[in-house]
Motif scaffolding. Structure first.
Motif, PDB file in Angstrom:
ATOM      1  N   HIS A  29       9.350  82.408  35.750  1.00 22.85           N
ATOM      2  CA  HIS A  29       8.126  81.803  35.219  1.00 22.85           C
ATOM      3  C   HIS A  29       7.628  80.682  36.127  1.00 22.85           C
ATOM      4  N   ASP A  33       4.030  80.691  37.920  1.00 27.06           N
ATOM      5  CA  ASP A  33       3.118  79.564  37.704  1.00 27.06           C
ATOM      6  C   ASP A  33       2.661  78.990  39.034  1.00 27.06           C
ATOM      7  N   GLN A  36       0.069  81.294  40.587  1.00 26.63           N
ATOM      8  CA  GLN A  36      -1.250  81.249  39.950  1.00 26.63           C
ATOM      9  C   GLN A  36      -1.974  79.937  40.227  1.00 26.63           C
ATOM     10  N   THR A  41      -4.291  85.387  39.896  1.00 27.17           N
ATOM     11  CA  THR A  41      -3.204  86.334  39.609  1.00 27.17           C
ATOM     12  C   THR A  41      -3.337  86.849  38.184  1.00 27.17           C
ATOM     13  N   SER A  42      -2.456  87.775  37.854  1.00 20.60           N
ATOM     14  CA  SER A  42      -2.417  88.296  36.490  1.00 20.60           C
ATOM     15  C   SER A  42      -1.710  87.320  35.565  1.00 20.60           C
ATOM     16  N   GLY A  43      -1.324  86.163  36.072  1.00 21.60           N
ATOM     17  CA  GLY A  43      -0.725  85.117  35.247  1.00 21.60           C
ATOM     18  C   GLY A  43       0.765  85.292  35.090  1.00 21.60           C
ATOM     19  N   THR A  45       3.650  86.869  33.543  1.00 22.51           N
ATOM     20  CA  THR A  45       3.874  88.129  32.842  1.00 22.51           C
ATOM     21  C   THR A  45       5.262  88.147  32.228  1.00 22.51           C
ATOM     22  N   ALA A  68      -7.212  80.075  43.017  1.00 16.77           N
ATOM     23  CA  ALA A  68      -7.114  79.846  41.581  1.00 16.77           C
ATOM     24  C   ALA A  68      -8.201  78.875  41.160  1.00 16.77           C
TER      25      ALA A  68
END
Length: 91
Positions: A29, A33, A36, A41-43, A45, A68
């Protein structure tokens, strides 16, 4: 288990699919983070565990030619109402 990459996620220069392997969810994570913060990005996930494999896995999609979005409260600029620059007309 490997998931196929959808061709639309690589349809133009600057698009990338990133497969992440990390020791734990917190590490995965934190990496997502950080990515992004740099690019669109797709965040963050969901992560998954694969039987017999150490750690966790995740996949994100990134557009490295698109920065971003900037949070105006994190980096104040003119028009936010919280400008940090000195007024040129002040004495």
């Amino acid at each position: 288990m490997t998931f196929p990459i959808d061709p639309r996620h690589l349809s133009e220069p600057g698009l990338a699919v990133l497969d992440i392997s990390a020791a734990d969810e917190d590490t995965a994570h934190a990496l997502m983070d950080g990515l992004q913060q740099l690019w669109a990005t797709s965040g963050i996930t969901p992560t998954r565990r694969e039987p017999g494999q150490p750690g966790v896995r995740a996949r994100i999609h990134a557009h490295i030619r698109t920065q971003a979005p900037r949070d105006p409260l994190a980096v104040p600029s003119k028009g936010t109402g919280i400008d940090t620059a000195k007024d040129d007309h002040a004495s």
